[in-house]
Scaffold this motif. Structure first.
Motif, PDB file in Angstrom:
ATOM      1  N   CYS A 182       0.813  -1.226   0.000  1.00 46.05           N
ATOM      2  CA  CYS A 182       0.000   0.000   0.000  1.00 46.05           C
ATOM      3  C   CYS A 182       0.843   1.270   0.000  1.00 46.05           C
ATOM      4  CB  CYS A 182      -0.937  -0.006   1.203  1.00 46.05           C
ATOM      5  SG  CYS A 182      -0.085  -0.114   2.794  1.00 46.05           S
ATOM      6  N   ILE A 183       2.151   1.159  -0.221  1.00 52.30           N
ATOM      7  CA  ILE A 183       3.043   2.320  -0.118  1.00 52.30           C
ATOM      8  C   ILE A 183       3.781   2.553  -1.427  1.00 52.30           C
ATOM      9  CG2 ILE A 183       5.052   3.315   1.048  1.00 52.30           C
ATOM     10  CD1 ILE A 183       4.358   1.634   3.491  1.00 52.30           C
ATOM     11  N   SER A 184       3.765   3.796  -1.877  1.00 48.74           N
ATOM     12  CA  SER A 184       4.659   4.241  -2.947  1.00 48.74           C
ATOM     13  C   SER A 184       5.854   4.912  -2.281  1.00 48.74           C
ATOM     14  CB  SER A 184       3.959   5.247  -3.866  1.00 48.74           C
ATOM     15  OG  SER A 184       2.916   4.658  -4.593  1.00 48.74           O
ATOM     16  N   VAL A 185       7.035   4.365  -2.446  1.00 48.04           N
ATOM     17  CA  VAL A 185       8.248   4.995  -1.932  1.00 48.04           C
ATOM     18  C   VAL A 185       8.768   5.954  -3.003  1.00 48.04           C
ATOM     19  CG1 VAL A 185      10.641   4.655  -1.210  1.00 48.04           C
ATOM     20  CG2 VAL A 185       8.862   3.082  -0.436  1.00 48.04           C
ATOM     21  N   VAL A 186       9.017   7.200  -2.621  1.00 46.19           N
ATOM     22  CA  VAL A 186       9.534   8.221  -3.542  1.00 46.19           C
ATOM     23  C   VAL A 186      10.953   8.578  -3.114  1.00 46.19           C
ATOM     24  CG1 VAL A 186       9.274  10.589  -4.383  1.00 46.19           C
ATOM     25  CG2 VAL A 186       7.249   9.139  -4.073  1.00 46.19           C
ATOM     26  N   GLU A 228       5.833  -4.139   2.093  1.00 49.89           N
ATOM     27  CA  GLU A 228       4.676  -3.240   2.109  1.00 49.89           C
ATOM     28  C   GLU A 228       4.605  -2.305   0.908  1.00 49.89           C
ATOM     29  OE1 GLU A 228       5.645  -4.871   5.933  1.00 49.89           O
ATOM     30  OE2 GLU A 228       6.871  -3.619   4.605  1.00 49.89           O
ATOM     31  N   ILE A 229       5.632  -2.273   0.066  1.00 49.71           N
ATOM     32  CA  ILE A 229       5.609  -1.268  -0.996  1.00 49.71           C
ATOM     33  C   ILE A 229       4.982  -1.805  -2.281  1.00 49.71           C
ATOM     34  CG2 ILE A 229       7.771  -0.395  -0.013  1.00 49.71           C
ATOM     35  CD1 ILE A 229       8.879  -0.705  -2.935  1.00 49.71           C
ATOM     36  N   PHE A 230       4.194  -0.945  -2.883  1.00 56.59           N
ATOM     37  CA  PHE A 230       3.583  -1.222  -4.180  1.00 56.59           C
ATOM     38  C   PHE A 230       4.525  -0.837  -5.316  1.00 56.59           C
ATOM     39  CE2 PHE A 230       1.070   0.346  -7.809  1.00 56.59           C
ATOM     40  CZ  PHE A 230       0.377  -0.805  -8.132  1.00 56.59           C
ATOM     41  N   LEU A 287       3.513   1.883   9.458  1.00 58.19           N
ATOM     42  CA  LEU A 287       2.100   1.594   9.212  1.00 58.19           C
ATOM     43  C   LEU A 287       1.374   1.227  10.502  1.00 58.19           C
ATOM     44  CD1 LEU A 287       2.356  -0.435   5.901  1.00 58.19           C
ATOM     45  CD2 LEU A 287       1.088   1.696   6.198  1.00 58.19           C
ATOM     46  N   GLU A 288       2.020   0.458  11.367  1.00 58.43           N
ATOM     47  CA  GLU A 288       1.398   0.072  12.642  1.00 58.43           C
ATOM     48  C   GLU A 288       1.096   1.309  13.494  1.00 58.43           C
ATOM     49  OE1 GLU A 288       3.418  -4.367  13.258  1.00 58.43           O
ATOM     50  OE2 GLU A 288       4.039  -2.680  14.513  1.00 58.43           O
ATOM     51  N   THR A 289       2.062   2.217  13.564  1.00 56.55           N
ATOM     52  CA  THR A 289       1.868   3.432  14.367  1.00 56.55           C
ATOM     53  C   THR A 289       0.791   4.316  13.758  1.00 56.55           C
ATOM     54  OG1 THR A 289       4.113   3.390  15.236  1.00 56.55           O
ATOM     55  CG2 THR A 289       3.011   5.514  15.222  1.00 56.55           C
ATOM     56  N   MET A 290       0.767   4.402  12.434  1.00 59.21           N
ATOM     57  CA  MET A 290      -0.261   5.206  11.768  1.00 59.21           C
ATOM     58  C   MET A 290      -1.647   4.672  12.090  1.00 59.21           C
ATOM     59  SD  MET A 290      -0.480   6.317   7.750  1.00 59.21           S
ATOM     60  CE  MET A 290       0.712   7.646   7.934  1.00 59.21           C
ATOM     61  N   GLN A 291      -1.784   3.354  12.078  1.00 60.21           N
ATOM     62  CA  GLN A 291      -3.073   2.732  12.356  1.00 60.21           C
ATOM     63  C   GLN A 291      -3.449   2.840  13.836  1.00 60.21           C
ATOM     64  OE1 GLN A 291      -3.299  -1.605  11.969  1.00 60.21           O
ATOM     65  NE2 GLN A 291      -5.290  -1.372  10.984  1.00 60.21           N
ATOM     66  N   GLU A 292      -2.507   2.527  14.708  1.00 67.39           N
ATOM     67  CA  GLU A 292      -2.807   2.506  16.142  1.00 67.39           C
ATOM     68  C   GLU A 292      -3.158   3.881  16.691  1.00 67.39           C
ATOM     69  OE1 GLU A 292      -0.647   1.292  20.391  1.00 67.39           O
ATOM     70  OE2 GLU A 292       0.309   0.787  18.469  1.00 67.39           O
ATOM     71  N   HIS A 293      -2.445   4.907  16.220  1.00 71.66           N
ATOM     72  CA  HIS A 293      -2.642   6.249  16.778  1.00 71.66           C
ATOM     73  C   HIS A 293      -3.439   7.172  15.863  1.00 71.66           C
ATOM     74  CE1 HIS A 293       0.051   5.430  20.140  1.00 71.66           C
ATOM     75  NE2 HIS A 293       0.874   4.862  19.283  1.00 71.66           N
ATOM     76  N   LYS A 294      -3.986   6.598  14.790  1.00 69.42           N
ATOM     77  CA  LYS A 294      -4.757   7.391  13.820  1.00 69.42           C
ATOM     78  C   LYS A 294      -3.951   8.613  13.369  1.00 69.42           C
ATOM     79  CE  LYS A 294      -9.346   5.866  15.345  1.00 69.42           C
ATOM     80  NZ  LYS A 294      -8.818   4.728  16.118  1.00 69.42           N
TER      81      LYS A 294
END
Length: 307
Positions: free
Chosen positions: A5-9, A30-32, A104-111
């Motif tokens: 689900c991630i585009s790395v730039v 995790e990268i697309f 990603l875990e932190t983004m999800q857990e802490h919104k």
């Protein structure tokens, strides 16, 4: 959440000699896609990236027809990204295994809307083969922050994003290595008016994001390790001529960009940091720090610590 689900730039300029070492570290589960944005390099960057793409079709190559600096390159990457999240990497840094999963875990857990990684700097080239051990979260000395001011000085804006903390913490801004939703990134974009070495371009983006209501977290479990400076030629340090004059040019560019940042974002800094210091005072403190670096250079040369 941990699908591709991630585009790395990764913006790059004249660092073909590093890309075979750095780019593969971003190819985590995790990268697309990995979008390498070539800011009109003069070396073999194109051939190097296309060669790497033969072994992993997630690698995409974009090229700017003119050298327009990092903010422009990042904006090209943002617009080209096809995944819901974007991570900004560096062409002279190694992303340690598991880092994107932690973000990603932190983004999800802490919104959270943005989550930044730890960004230590290697000192010697001998450290590179052992970076995963030397700089991993498991092997780091972990501190316990009382609040975000443990990490960021609200007066000078100096930050300690090379330090490991026992748990993620919400902060006003993070290092340039961060995960953000494509929607938020497209709404903000980077300010292409930053020039020279484009100092503060990422802080500008992040302070504007925070002032708009974005939640920003720092997760030091995720680690993007910068290569030693003597390895990382090219990039903003692409130049020739007298060493002292080149260093002075870099410091002048930092000062000019910092002054622009402080004046442009005074209201946002007041809102985010809770103080209303004048740009003149903040700039004076910043120039004092530059002076310390310049004065310490003879000692750094003796000890082998470059700046």
């Amino acid at each position: 959440m941990h699908e591709q689900c991630i585009s790395v730039v990764v913006p790059t300029y004249n660092r073909a000699h590093l890309l075979e070492k750095t780019l593969p570290t971003y190819l985590q589960p995790e990268i697309f896609e990995l979008i390498v944005v070539d800011d009109c390099s003069l070396d073999e960057t194109r051939d190097t990236v296309l060669q790497l793409a033969q072994s992993d079709n997630r690698i995409r190559y974009l090229r700017s027809e003119r050298n327009l600096k990092q903010p422009h390159a990042k904006n090209l990457g943002i617009r080209a990204a096809r995944a819901p999240y974007i991570y900004f990497g560096d062409d002279d840094a190694l992303l340690l295994p598991g880092s994107l999963r932690f973000l990603l875990e932190t983004m999800q857990e802490h919104k959270a809307d943005i989550v930044g990684a730890r960004a230590p700097y290697m000192i010697k080239e001998e450290e590179v083969p052992h970076a995963q051990v030397l700089y991993s979260f498991e092997h780091a000395k972990k501190l316990m922050p009382a609040d975000w001011q443990t990490i960021i000085n609200p007066v000078t804006l100096q930050a300690h994003f090379d330090a490991a903390y026992a748990k993620p913490i919400e902060v006003p801004f993070v290092h340039a290595a961060f995960l953000v939703s494509k929607k938020l990134a497209e709404g903000l974009l980077f300010d292409v008016a930053y020039t020279g070495n484009c100092f503060r371009e990422e802080t500008d983006f992040l302070i504007r994001a925070k002032a708009s209501g974005a939640r920003i977290w720092y997760d030091s479990r995720a680690v993007q390790v910068n290569l030693p400076r003597d390895m990382a030629g090219g990039g903003a340090h692409t130049a020739s001529g007298n060493f002292v004059l080149r260093k002075l040019k870099i410091f002048m560019s930092q000062a000019e960009n910092n002054w622009r940042f402080l004046n442009k974002n005074r209201a946002a800094l007041r809102q985010v940091l809770g103080n209303d210091l004048s740009p003149t005072l903040r700039q004076s403190l910043f120039l004092a720090e530059i002076a310390k670096v310049i004065l310490s250079y003879p000692l750094r040369k003796v000890t082998g610590h470059e700046f």
